[in-house]
Enzyme design. Sequence first.
Site, PDB file in Angstrom:
ATOM      1  N   ARG A   1       0.820  -1.210   0.000  1.00  0.00           N
ATOM      2  CA  ARG A   1       0.000   0.000   0.000  1.00  0.00           C
ATOM      3  C   ARG A   1       0.857   1.265   0.000  1.00  0.00           C
ATOM      4  O   ARG A   1       0.487   2.286  -0.600  1.00  0.00           O
ATOM      5  CB  ARG A   1      -0.906  -0.024   1.229  1.00  0.00           C
ATOM      6  CG  ARG A   1      -1.976   1.057   1.259  1.00  0.00           C
ATOM      7  CD  ARG A   1      -3.026   0.730   2.307  1.00  0.00           C
ATOM      8  NE  ARG A   1      -4.029   1.775   2.420  1.00  0.00           N
ATOM      9  CZ  ARG A   1      -4.260   2.476   3.528  1.00  0.00           C
ATOM     10  NH1 ARG A   1      -3.561   2.238   4.628  1.00  0.00           N
ATOM     11  NH2 ARG A   1      -5.191   3.393   3.557  1.00  0.00           N
TER      12      ARG A   1
ATOM     13  N   HIS B   1       0.207   4.427  -2.456  1.00  0.00           N
ATOM     14  CA  HIS B   1      -0.083   5.764  -1.953  1.00  0.00           C
ATOM     15  C   HIS B   1       1.034   6.751  -2.293  1.00  0.00           C
ATOM     16  O   HIS B   1       0.799   7.952  -2.308  1.00  0.00           O
ATOM     17  CB  HIS B   1      -0.331   5.717  -0.444  1.00  0.00           C
ATOM     18  CG  HIS B   1      -1.694   5.236  -0.086  1.00  0.00           C
ATOM     19  ND1 HIS B   1      -2.460   5.803   0.914  1.00  0.00           N
ATOM     20  CD2 HIS B   1      -2.457   4.249  -0.615  1.00  0.00           C
ATOM     21  CE1 HIS B   1      -3.623   5.172   0.984  1.00  0.00           C
ATOM     22  NE2 HIS B   1      -3.641   4.223   0.073  1.00  0.00           N
ATOM     23  N   ASP B   2       2.214   6.244  -2.564  1.00  0.00           N
ATOM     24  CA  ASP B   2       3.295   7.107  -3.031  1.00  0.00           C
ATOM     25  C   ASP B   2       3.067   7.486  -4.491  1.00  0.00           C
ATOM     26  O   ASP B   2       3.048   8.665  -4.845  1.00  0.00           O
ATOM     27  CB  ASP B   2       4.638   6.386  -2.877  1.00  0.00           C
ATOM     28  CG  ASP B   2       5.808   7.235  -3.366  1.00  0.00           C
ATOM     29  OD1 ASP B   2       5.815   8.449  -3.071  1.00  0.00           O
ATOM     30  OD2 ASP B   2       6.700   6.683  -4.032  1.00  0.00           O
TER      31      ASP B   2
ATOM     32  N   VAL C   1       0.313  10.224  -5.849  1.00  0.00           N
ATOM     33  CA  VAL C   1       0.329  11.647  -5.495  1.00  0.00           C
ATOM     34  C   VAL C   1       1.115  12.448  -6.526  1.00  0.00           C
ATOM     35  O   VAL C   1       0.540  13.109  -7.388  1.00  0.00           O
ATOM     36  CB  VAL C   1       0.880  11.845  -4.069  1.00  0.00           C
ATOM     37  CG1 VAL C   1       0.901  13.326  -3.698  1.00  0.00           C
ATOM     38  CG2 VAL C   1       0.012  11.080  -3.071  1.00  0.00           C
TER      39      VAL C   1
ATOM     40  N   GLY D   1       3.758  10.891  -8.213  1.00  0.00           N
ATOM     41  CA  GLY D   1       4.512   9.880  -8.930  1.00  0.00           C
ATOM     42  C   GLY D   1       5.300   9.030  -7.950  1.00  0.00           C
ATOM     43  O   GLY D   1       5.306   9.283  -6.744  1.00  0.00           O
TER      44      GLY D   1
ATOM     45  N   SER E   1       7.821  10.430  -1.948  1.00  0.00           N
ATOM     46  CA  SER E   1       7.370  11.622  -1.218  1.00  0.00           C
ATOM     47  C   SER E   1       6.569  11.242   0.022  1.00  0.00           C
ATOM     48  O   SER E   1       6.556  11.981   1.010  1.00  0.00           O
ATOM     49  CB  SER E   1       6.543  12.529  -2.129  1.00  0.00           C
ATOM     50  OG  SER E   1       5.378  11.871  -2.594  1.00  0.00           O
TER      51      SER E   1
ATOM     52  N   ASN F   1      -3.966   8.771   4.670  1.00  0.00           N
ATOM     53  CA  ASN F   1      -2.787   8.150   5.275  1.00  0.00           C
ATOM     54  C   ASN F   1      -2.756   8.205   6.798  1.00  0.00           C
ATOM     55  O   ASN F   1      -2.184   7.320   7.446  1.00  0.00           O
ATOM     56  CB  ASN F   1      -1.515   8.824   4.746  1.00  0.00           C
ATOM     57  CG  ASN F   1      -1.329   8.643   3.255  1.00  0.00           C
ATOM     58  OD1 ASN F   1      -1.744   7.645   2.683  1.00  0.00           O
ATOM     59  ND2 ASN F   1      -0.726   9.634   2.604  1.00  0.00           N
TER      60      ASN F   1
ATOM     61  N   HIS G   1      -6.407  -5.835  -2.869  1.00  0.00           N
ATOM     62  CA  HIS G   1      -7.228  -5.989  -1.660  1.00  0.00           C
ATOM     63  C   HIS G   1      -7.512  -7.448  -1.340  1.00  0.00           C
ATOM     64  O   HIS G   1      -8.354  -7.753  -0.514  1.00  0.00           O
ATOM     65  CB  HIS G   1      -8.537  -5.225  -1.809  1.00  0.00           C
ATOM     66  CG  HIS G   1      -8.372  -3.747  -1.706  1.00  0.00           C
ATOM     67  ND1 HIS G   1      -9.398  -2.850  -1.932  1.00  0.00           N
ATOM     68  CD2 HIS G   1      -7.288  -2.987  -1.404  1.00  0.00           C
ATOM     69  CE1 HIS G   1      -8.955  -1.612  -1.772  1.00  0.00           C
ATOM     70  NE2 HIS G   1      -7.673  -1.672  -1.457  1.00  0.00           N
TER      71      HIS G   1
ATOM     72  N   ASP H   1     -10.173  -9.290   2.432  1.00  0.00           N
ATOM     73  CA  ASP H   1     -10.599 -10.564   1.847  1.00  0.00           C
ATOM     74  C   ASP H   1     -10.839 -11.514   3.013  1.00  0.00           C
ATOM     75  O   ASP H   1      -9.896 -12.069   3.583  1.00  0.00           O
ATOM     76  CB  ASP H   1      -9.519 -11.094   0.896  1.00  0.00           C
ATOM     77  CG  ASP H   1      -9.775 -12.524   0.416  1.00  0.00           C
ATOM     78  OD1 ASP H   1     -10.835 -13.084   0.757  1.00  0.00           O
ATOM     79  OD2 ASP H   1      -8.911 -13.073  -0.290  1.00  0.00           O
TER      80      ASP H   1
ATOM     81  N   THR I   1      -9.281 -15.438   2.637  1.00  0.00           N
ATOM     82  CA  THR I   1      -7.837 -15.684   2.796  1.00  0.00           C
ATOM     83  C   THR I   1      -7.144 -14.334   3.013  1.00  0.00           C
ATOM     84  O   THR I   1      -6.466 -13.832   2.115  1.00  0.00           O
ATOM     85  CB  THR I   1      -7.247 -16.393   1.564  1.00  0.00           C
ATOM     86  OG1 THR I   1      -7.582 -15.641   0.382  1.00  0.00           O
ATOM     87  CG2 THR I   1      -7.769 -17.815   1.431  1.00  0.00           C
TER      88      THR I   1
END
Length: 332
Positions: free
Chosen positions: A64, A68-69, A72, A74, A78, A96, A195, A248, A251
């Site tokens: 993740r 999430h990097d 924003v 690229g 950051s 975040n 996910h 999930d 599993t």
Amino acid sequence: MEFMRILLSILVLIFHGNTGVLSEAGFLVLDYYKEACPLVEEIVRRNVEIAVLRDPRMAASLLRLHFHDCFVMGCDASILLDTFGDMVSEKQAGPNLNSVRGFGVIDNIKHLVEEACPYTVSCADILAIVARDAVVLRGGPRWEVWLGRKDSLKASFDGANQFIPAPNSSLETLIANFKQQGLDTGDLVTLSGSHTMGKARCVSFRQRIYEKSTEENFDYYKRYTTFRRILRSICPESGKDDALGALDFKTPTRFDNLYFHNIIEGKGLLQSDNVLVREDLEGEIREQVRAYASDQQLFFASYVNSIVKMGNINVLTGNEGEVRKNCRFVNP
């Protein structure tokens, strides 16, 4: 200047002896650190393995971080920058705050890599390698990571609030979010398969389980109502914002294709999961979801293509950015 930048990128390719991936910012190549830091991937793999053995959920958290990097400014690390001076960290942004984790794992890896190869390996490249190894360690596909990213000199608090897809997004909004990053609807469906492992906070799925739904009125076998009742026992209408539900439920620690089984059954944890099927009026997305649900290898092959594509969003290369010594701060 533009000609010189492209020429430098080509020279890098010749020096490293393989074909590169071209983005708007420049080239990434395989084996970028073959001479300068040959043990980097081994250092990363070993430490991701230790972290995931201690906490299986960490695999999803590290993957993740890469997402999430990249969404924003690229794939430029950051997200790892702490607040400093007038710059507000992306860690404080809504998507975040009290949610994204794994920074200590990255810090430890960076420390070990700096000991082996000072000022050589970027934090952005570490995030990309870590994401791959996290997936592999939970049973997912392996891919070659294209390298050569540089680290951003700034963070974007506003960008993190604006561009990271929200858990309650409509399908239309998700498609627009991904298109803004150069990713198509196929990439959206494929990367949503991330996910298949990990957990989300109650505050992320509360709206999804307490909204009025026509499904419950026509649910003869009580499948939807039973699932909602289970989720409501975890996440009340108020309070317990940090209570966790499995993305999930079948599993939760494995990278597999059961996520797609879940959303076909209307049992995705997040609103943004279920809309892939519920709001697809033309049926193309449902067709892709069913294909992945019936063929795990097809999902894995598609996932490799999409995450490599995502990892190339607006990368900084050459003289752009820097290689941070500490991922939390720009170099003095």
